[in-house]
Design an enzyme around this catalytic site. Sequence first.
Site, mmCIF file in Angstrom:
data_model
loop_
_atom_site.group_PDB
_atom_site.id
_atom_site.type_symbol
_atom_site.label_atom_id
_atom_site.label_comp_id
_atom_site.label_asym_id
_atom_site.label_seq_id
_atom_site.Cartn_x
_atom_site.Cartn_y
_atom_site.Cartn_z
ATOM 1 N N HIS A 1 0.815 -1.213 0.000
ATOM 2 C CA HIS A 1 0.000 0.000 0.000
ATOM 3 C C HIS A 1 0.853 1.269 0.000
ATOM 4 O O HIS A 1 0.382 2.347 -0.380
ATOM 5 C CB HIS A 1 -0.933 0.006 1.220
ATOM 6 C CG HIS A 1 -2.268 0.634 0.953
ATOM 7 N ND1 HIS A 1 -2.414 1.845 0.325
ATOM 8 C CD2 HIS A 1 -3.532 0.201 1.222
ATOM 9 C CE1 HIS A 1 -3.703 2.149 0.244
ATOM 10 N NE2 HIS A 1 -4.400 1.158 0.770
ATOM 11 N N SER A 2 2.117 1.180 0.405
ATOM 12 C CA SER A 2 2.973 2.356 0.385
ATOM 13 C C SER A 2 3.243 2.846 -1.035
ATOM 14 O O SER A 2 3.602 4.011 -1.240
ATOM 15 C CB SER A 2 4.308 2.056 1.080
ATOM 16 O OG SER A 2 4.972 0.972 0.446
#
Length: 479
Positions: free
Chosen positions: A158-159
Amino acid sequence: MNSLRGIRTTKEGETYNKGFKKEEENEQPLSPMARLFHEPGSDVYIIGIMGSKTKICPQVFKDNLALTFLKNRRFCSLQVMDKENGSMEWIPTHVNIDDHVIIAKLDPNMESSDKFIEDYISNLTISPMENTKPLWDLHILDVKTQETEGTCVFRFHHSLGDGISLMNLLLSCTRKVSDPEALPTLPGNNKRPATKVASIWSGLGVLWNSLIALLMFVLTALFLKDTSTPMKGSIGVERKPRRFLIKSVSLADIKMVKEAMNVTINDVVLGVTQAGISRYLHRRYSEDHNGIADVPDNIRLRATNFFNLRATTRVEDFTDMNKHGTWGNKIGYALLSLNIGLKKDPLDNVRDAKAIMERKKTSLEPLFTYFFTNLLLKLFGMKAAGKLNYKVFFNTTLWFSNVPGPQEEISFFGHKVAYLAPSCYGQPCALMIHVVSYMDKVTFVLSVDEETIPDPHKLCDDLQESLDIIKASAQVTRF
């Protein structure tokens, strides 16, 4: 397709993007929001499941990924932590595309291709990515099902970006089957209009709803938990394996209810979700109490609903992050209180959903949660912001997201797409329901912890049956 910058080959199977300017090759820090997704309880991965109507050619995928994904700095950079101050930086690296495209090993004795695919994706949720390479990969499953000739599974940390930017990245690699040079179009306006305050009274309504949302957010972060139902995850649920299920329903049925009740498609989808969850819980309580539906009164069951904070919904060339300032995690969320219980009038589920969404539309809650998290990061640091997000997510029951998909049939690198199914794992709740439209279908994508929800296929059936019942009631009302 659009012309792409050249790719320089370094070693066999390795590529490095020449498109970066020299100064862009220097180390750059992760944004605070990207860094937040490495905190315990927030270490979330995005899964994108794509069914292909044609047999998948791995080499075609590899060649085109090198021309698209590797134009984006995030997809050819390591995320390296500074152990002294806890910060993380993007460090450009050479990319071996063969390290990121995995051809699944098939079980020659598989009884069901659908079950094999389910099990394979579930195993990915307990297979950590190596931080010695950029945090994404693609798994190709050369397994035929009733709908598809093959399945590919994208996995992103998700980063790298939020679901909207990553979904647009995938869609920017697709073209309309009817027009191989054209990008797909999404329903609705290309740009969302800014919120307009028509009067003092409407402005006061926005202020009041926002203050109530703020109060509930703070109380949830401190102590306010959802009722302990058979859907509520236990401590540590974010570290458990997940199972992903896909249930497609007719978009025409949803539109029929929409027109009959003069509501939005989102209202119908949320109403069907509330009805499906109510049916599932009613059955689970009956099974747990020898056939007696001992359902608690006034169940508090909330969904964390995510909102895109970008102004545009147009599919653009998201492969080039230097051209568009659209990358990052620019999402806010709101807490939706679902009214759990079997209704005498099934249409009340849609009316409840409409009332919930009307309050959220006249609230600044999504903007508040986004800016509050950023403020907390600046004032108190990463650990405090991570703990707050974890408490809010854990104290609610499920994540919910609803996004529009392409209206026409699309192809991905020349492969006709049967369905799209985005979801997540690593979240501190036992259930996520992601809803996406594609052509004439609406697909419910479930991400479940099987210890909490051991029969997720029944929940899929409950969603379908709830839509059928709501549709039948709407037809009677309409005619």
